[in-house]
Design an enzyme around this catalytic site. Structure first.
Site, short mmCIF file in Angstrom:
data_model
loop_
_atom_site.label_atom_id
_atom_site.label_comp_id
_atom_site.label_asym_id
_atom_site.label_seq_id
_atom_site.Cartn_x
_atom_site.Cartn_y
_atom_site.Cartn_z
CG ASP A 42 -2.33 0.50 0.83
OD1 ASP A 42 -2.49 1.72 0.76
OD2 ASP A 42 -3.23 -0.33 0.61
CG HIS A 50 -5.80 3.21 1.16
ND1 HIS A 50 -5.37 1.94 0.89
CD2 HIS A 50 -7.16 3.17 1.05
CE1 HIS A 50 -6.40 1.17 0.61
NE2 HIS A 50 -7.50 1.89 0.70
CB SER A 61 -9.33 -1.05 -1.49
OG SER A 61 -9.68 0.23 -1.03
#
Length: 1286
Positions: free
Chosen positions: A281, A312, A478
């Site tokens: 990520d 994120h 996600s």
């Protein structure tokens, strides 16, 4: 540089300010930066290019955490991934390439050194930069090397991408038809492809969904997320609805871990300990207060930081391993490894992923989570590396995509069998509308897609960690993916360590998740009962206990994740094989949609089902023999089931396809059919074992059988001629949909035409799918065949056979075309930054030239265009929209022709007929219906539906009388249109590379009736001719009677003469067209000849002028030389001898060089005012702009001209004589205020670049797209913005 008090005007400061702004706008690691200093050096063969090492600040905390912070260089253009057949150290690969490519023509490439943690391990690929000049030839040489597997362009993967604005899309709908890019068309480009790897909607949103909304969008009741293509772009939800959801969530006392009952597993002492979890990520802080067990952080990007600048990566890590009591992770003690593969701009490169994947395998990672996805399942380096990851035993969890509620929108890699694909639901167990739906489209058109997602998890308003600690809420698939990844970590820790990784693998973990999942009931607010539910009062809606039907297999997979159930599966697990789904009860509605909506019957096309074999016994395996069907009742004995399966199960999985038919003796049977089929999977022995592993799988199957329906109710759908992206660029069907440029949903009745399928079943029609050529069906069984939005060509035998079926067998034919316009097709071309290549659209929305070939025997044709208009068929279908369709070019006499509505210019203007769009006519004993658009049947981006029109056309095509479709006022007494100027194919595109029809000989596949498999169709290898065009019988007499009185009428030829006259007219028209074309070609040739002659004369004239100037210059030089010699003679006569230098008057006017030649001292003459250096230099060189436009004058004037050319930096501007005199430079002079401003700007530049090197953001967003540069008077180019990675 020296400063002067004397001001030279504001010009210098203005230019300096512009340069400073440009420096601020450039990132220190811009992808456009050259690899070598200067940026102009040619690539040398075998030269290693090292990334510049940059100082990288470590986080204050987490001293026990291993950190890898070497920054990767950004990937510029010209980079290619060269994959090798074996693993070796990078230096060994480089040496092998250098040795293999040595010799003549060996230049033009360079090895790009990758500085990252994976460099310490063997690799299977290299990154090469190829010079553009010889790129193609060098790629061919590389691919031919025996140790090279293949060569692919470096790809960019961009995760968060913006879409076209709603205002621009609305503005584009003003015209009925304007060619893309033509005058009056939308200002938007024909293609609005987002940068990076081909994607559709972003897989996540970084908005805090619990925070209050503000701004004009909130005032209008529209969520901020709905303004862009994101996880909320599917709905125009109101602010009140969002607030209700917020209140419900805020009042919930349970955390995600509590809802999933993970706390019950924690109570047994299992918290994820002993499991290695890799998060691919945007990174995380090393001293994050809520994520405690970070073992290692690694950076694979060009940004020199390990921290998460986006949020994120921290969120995902918190969902998996967070310890905040308000938002705890599911496995708080898992060993966490973070792989920073995305920049703060959410951009990554394939090579970064490949290196990071190799490093994960080297570290023996157990589980990895990926939150990326896209429609391109043919990105071989990425897709095959994913298979290699899972082959090493690593369990991969990935998001299924945010392209819901559309069907056929599964994203890769989640759609791979060896990857656990995750869909999203909310806390009420309702499917999230953004969650992508199946089936997979890899297997279309010959086969049938697989069921995905595998399981569902919470993906809406999920709580996770912030960058610096605390909780936040995010939505998207996600977000659902790390929920399952955390559960997998927790479940893995429950298996005893001594056998944990002996039984856990991608297959066994998927078996535990799928078999433990719970089917979802659904209160389907968005699709099935939208009108009735939204009309209910809010209180009744919340308190209602009404349950509506479940979701189907292609929406929810196995169902909702259940940690407790999956743990129970693992507690007693022994390695085995299984099938997903584990039972095939085809009549189980709605879970087994679409199979449950249409029973089985004899004589139908086979029902295809594609199941997945999971092999928990080992990486590879095989089926010992073909599966065996064992019926359990009378109906089961009537089933004829044919199996097709993987020759080798790898990695951990394979496919099993079923072709289900009813035997001919069951034509009158009605009832249920049941039984089971079984197969045995064999795998090699595990470590320490000697015998092969074997597992027998038994799968129950049941279905409903009915009597064969009447012919008029049976409809055949042509799937064989449908092609979608990938492998080629097929553009969207609706030109007004700017954000989704691809036609990639499969064009199948069970994907993007699923609403049409349900509508036909509701009206009693039975729709069968033909996945073989049109020669592979018996026309006497069907009332009509539908050809909708076809892109492929047609075999000539198909055309002949279909024409005979319509004319002699009474078959109905319905053709729904789509837009086709060559100019627009060319303008849809775009440069893809993924593949470093230009993408050309293979055809339009439909292949209209191929459809016109199919319609030749019927005397009809479609025209070119992209019509946007309203259509209303009185008594059949209320007004609906034709969205980018084509009109009818030609119809035979007697056809019924319906028109689109002409757009009104004012409210009081009477309605006028628009262009013809719908045609119906009789041909022999059959009927043909043509409509120029398929958008009204398509569930993807459909603006309105026309299902009533479709059912009426099917009834009419099958022989029923439908007066509303065939009114007398719409019937043509004479043929409509002509065949001159029909749409043509692209001549600059090789369609053979992507066309199954052009690549393969005509044959019937396993999806066709058994009796036609292997049949020969030579009888249909005949010439195709267009029928003669003539009026209706009796038309001539009617015309004569209507003429009456003294009106003269033309003599009407008899039937045979009419045919001859018609053919003669067509021949004359063709001859006239050919003559006009030849005249145009001749005129073009004459024009080109005249231009060439004019160019030749111009070149001769220039040559003559050059020769004259040269002669004049030679004469002037000779005269100057004579004058100098005369001056020297005069000086010698003055009696002064032996001087080494100096001049007679003390000014140094004459100097002697080292070879004894004397010439004037230019500097001395300039200082003495005897003419400037330009007086002499103009005889030696042409005048330059730096000279200030002067051909002579004093030295001061020359110096001013030189200073004009060096306002920003010192530049040599003095002239040099032909004999080699000294050069003079100018000095930059600034006022005190200008100098202070310059120093301030320089300090700001140094400070900002220093912060950027440390990964810190600037207080002011100087890189905003809205920044206007006052010097240049415009905005930064879009290309520059795309290349920035700050």
């Amino acid at each position: 540089m020296s400063l002067s008090w004397r001001s030279q005007g504001p010009a210098a400061a203005v230019v300096l300010l512009a340069v400073a702004c440009a420096l601020l706008l450039r990132s220190p690691a811009s992808p456009a930066a050259p690899a070598a200093s200067g940026g102009a050096a040619q690539a040398a063969a075998g030269r290693s290019v090292a990334a510049p090492e940059q100082a990288c600040p470590y986080s204050a905390g987490g001293s026990s955490t291993r950190r890898h912070t070497r920054a990767q260089p950004p990937a510029p253009d010209g980079l290619f991934i060269v994959r090798f057949r074996e693993y070796a150290m990078a230096e060994a690969h480089r040496a092998a390439l250098q040795a293999a490519l040595s010799g003549s023509g060996s230049g033009g490439w360079e090895w790009v050194q990758r500085r990252n943690p994976a460099a310490a391990f063997p690799t299977d690929f290299g990154l090469l930069r190829l010079a553009p000049a010889g790129e193609a030839a060098l790629k061919a040489r590389l691919a031919a090397l025996p140790f090279v597997k293949d060569v692919h362009p470096e790809r960019v993967l961009t995760r968060s991408l913006m879409a076209a604005s709603a205002e621009a899309v609305a503005a584009a709908q003003h015209a009925q038809f304007t060619a893309c890019g033509a005058e009056g068309s939308s200002d938007e480009p024909c293609v609005a492809k987002r940068p990076g790897r081909m994607q559709t909607r972003p897989t996540f949103s970084l908005e805090d969904n619990l925070e209050a909304e503000d701004g004009p969008a909130a005032e209008q009741g529209v969520s901020a997320g709905a303004q862009r293509v994101g996880n909320d772009s599917y709905a125009a939800g109101t602010a009140a609805r969002r607030q209700r959801r917020q209140r419900v969530l805020l009042q919930s006392p349970e955390s995600l871990a509590s809802i999933l009952q993970a706390d019950k597993v924690w109570a047994q002492g299992f918290r994820g300990q002993g499991v290695k979890m890799g998060v691919f990520d945007t990174g995380i802080k090393g001293d994050h207060p809520d994520v405690k067990h970070i073992v290692e952080r690694s950076n694979w990007t060009h940004e020199p930081t390990l921290d998460d600048g986006l949020g994120h990566g921290s969120f995902v890590a918190g969902v998996i391993a967070g310890t905040d009591p308000a938002c705890p992770g599911l496995a708080p003690e898992v060993s966490l490894y973070t792989f920073r593969v995305f920049t703060n701009d959410q951009v990554s490169y394939t090579s970064w992923f490949l290196d990071a994947f190799n490093y994960a395998m080297a570290l023996k990672m157990n589980i990895v989570n990926l939150s990326i996805g896209g429609p391109d399942y043919l990105d071989l380096p990425f897709v095959e590396k994913v298979a290699e990851i899972t082959s090493s035993g690593i369990i991969m969890v990935s998001a299924i995509g945010n392209d819901g509620p559309l069907y056929g929108t599964l994203n890769n890699p989640a759609d791979q069998n060896d990857v656990i694909g995750i869909g999203g639901i909310d806390y009420s167990d309702h499917i999230a509308p953004f969650s992508s739906r199946g089936m997979s489209t890899w297997e279309i058109p010959l086969g049938y897609g697989r069921s995905k997602p595998d399981v569902m998890a919470y993906g809406r308003d999920v709580q996770g960690s912030r960058i610096g600690g605390g909780c936040r809420s995010l939505s998207g698939t996600s977000v659902a993916s790390p929920v399952v990844a955390g559960a997998v970590c927790l479940l893995s820790s429950t298996v005893p360590e001594e056998k944990r990784w002996k039984i856990l693998n991608p297959a066994s973990m998927k078996q535990a998740l799928v078999e433990g999942a719970v089917r979802l009931p659904e209160l389907n607010l968005y699709e099935q009962v939208r009108r009735s539910v939204l009309s209910m009062p809010h209180s009744k809606l919340v308190d209602s206990a009404v349950r509506l039907p479940e979701l189907n297999l292609y929406e929810q997979g196995a169902g909702k994740l259940s940690v407790i159930n999956s743990k129970a599966v693992l507690d007693s697990y022994e390695p085995r094989a299984s099938l997903v789904p584990g039972a095939l009860h085809l009549a189980d509605c709605p879970y087994m949609w679409p199979f449950c909506r249409q029973p089985l019957y004899a004589g139908a096309m086979p029902v295809m089902f594609n199941a997945t074999i999971l092999n928990g016994m080992g990486l590879v395996g095989r089926l010992e023999a073909a599966p065996i069907w064992t019926p359990a009742d009378e109906g089961g004995a009537l089933l004829d089931i044919e199996f097709e399966y993987s020759g080798q199960l790898w990695p951990w999985s394979g496919y099993l396809a079923l072709y289900i038919r009813v035997k001919e003796e069951g034509r009158e049977f009605e009832g249920s059919a049941s039984g089971e089929f079984s197969f045995t999977v064999v795998s090699p022995p595990a470590k320490g074992e000697t015998a092969e592993r074997r597992s027998t799988v038994k799968v129950p199957l049941s279905a409903e059988i009915i009597r064969t329906p009447p012919r008029a109710k049976r409809v055949l759908w042509d799937q064989f001629h449908s092609i979608r992206y990938p492998p080629a660029y097929f553009p969207r069907d609706d030109m007004q949909v700017r954000h989704d440029i691809l036609d990639w949903h499969g064009d199948h009745p069970h994907t993007n035409f699923h609403d049409m399928y349900n509508a036909l079943r509701d009206e009693g029609f039975f729709l069968e799918v033909l996945a073989s050529p049109l020669t592979c069906f018996n026309a006497s069984n069907y009332g009509a065949v539908m050809i909708v939005d076809s892109e492929d060509e047609f075999y000539k035998q198909e055309i002949a056979k279909l024409a005979a079926d319509v004319e002699k067998e009474g078959l109905g034919l319905l053709v729904f075309a789509d837009w086709y316009h060559l100019d627009t097709i060319h303008k849809l071309r775009f440069f893809d930054d993924n593949t470093r290549s230009w993408w050309d659209a293979a055809t339009g929305g439909a292949n209209v030239p191929a459809l016109n070939d199919l319609l030749v025997p019927f005397g009809a044709a479609f025209d070119a265009g992209a019509l946007d208009a309203d259509v209303h068929i009185e008594g059949v279908q209320q007004q609906f929209r034709m969205a980018s369709g084509v009109t009818l070019k030609a119809l035979p006499a007697g056809a019924w022709m319906h028109h689109a509505q002409e757009k009104k210019r004012s409210a009081d203007q009477p309605e006028k007929k628009g262009p013809p769009v719908l045609g119906l006519f009789q041909h022999g004993t059959g009927r043909v219906g043509l409509y120029g658009d398929s958008n009204c049947l398509d569930s993807s981006h459909s603006r309105s539906k026309c299902f009533k029109l479709l059912t009426a056309m099917l009834a009419w095509a099958a022989g029923e009388d439908v007066p509303a479709l065939t009114p007398a006022s719409a019937q043509l007494p004479a043929p409509h249109g002509n065949f001159a100027g029909l749409p043509t194919r692209r001549t600059d595109f090789n369609f053979t590379e992507i066309s199954p029809v052009l690549q393969h000989p005509l044959k019937c596949y396993r999806n066709a009736p058994r009796e036609l498999q292997g049949a020969s169709f030579t009888r249909w290898d005949v010439a195709i001719e267009r029928p003669p065009r003539q009026g209706l019988p009796g038309q001539q007499q009617q015309q004569q009677q209507q003429g009456g009185g003294g009106n003269a009428t033309l003599p009407q030829p008899a039937g045979g003469d009419l045919v001859a006259q018609q053919r003669a007219a067509e021949a004359a028209a063709a001859a006239a067209a050919a003559k006009a074309k030849s005249e145009q070609e001749a005129a073009a040739a004459a024009k080109a000849k005249a231009e060439a002659e004019a160019e030749r004369q111009r070149q001769q004239h220039e040559a003559a002028e050059i020769a004259a100037r040269k002669a004049e210059e030679e004469q002037a030089a000779a005269a100057a030389a004579a004058a100098v010699r005369q001056q020297q003679v005069q000086q010698q006569q003055q009696g002064q001898q032996g001087q080494a230098g100096g001049g007679t008057d003390g000014t140094g006017a004459i100097i002697t060089d080292a070879e004894g030649r004397q010439h004037p001292d230019i500097d001395a003459l300039a200082q003495a005012g005897q003419g400037g250096p330009l007086d002499v230099a103009k005889e030696q060189r042409p005048l330059q702009p730096a000279d200030g436009g002067q051909a002579g004058g004093e030295g001061a004037g020359a110096g001013s001209g030189a200073r004009f050319a060096s306002l920003v930096h010192q530049q040599e501007a003095a002239s040099t004589s032909a004999q080699g005199g000294r050069k003079r430079g100018s000095v930059l002079r600034l006022s005190l205020i200008q100098g202070a401003l310059l120093l301030s700007i320089a300090g700001l530049v140094v400070w900002s670049r220093s912060r950027r090197r440390r990964g810190l953001s600037l207080p002011v967003r100087v890189h905003s797209r809205k920044l206007l540069l006052p010097v240049w008077g415009g905005r930064a180019s879009e290309g520059e913005e795309r290349r920035r990675h700050e």
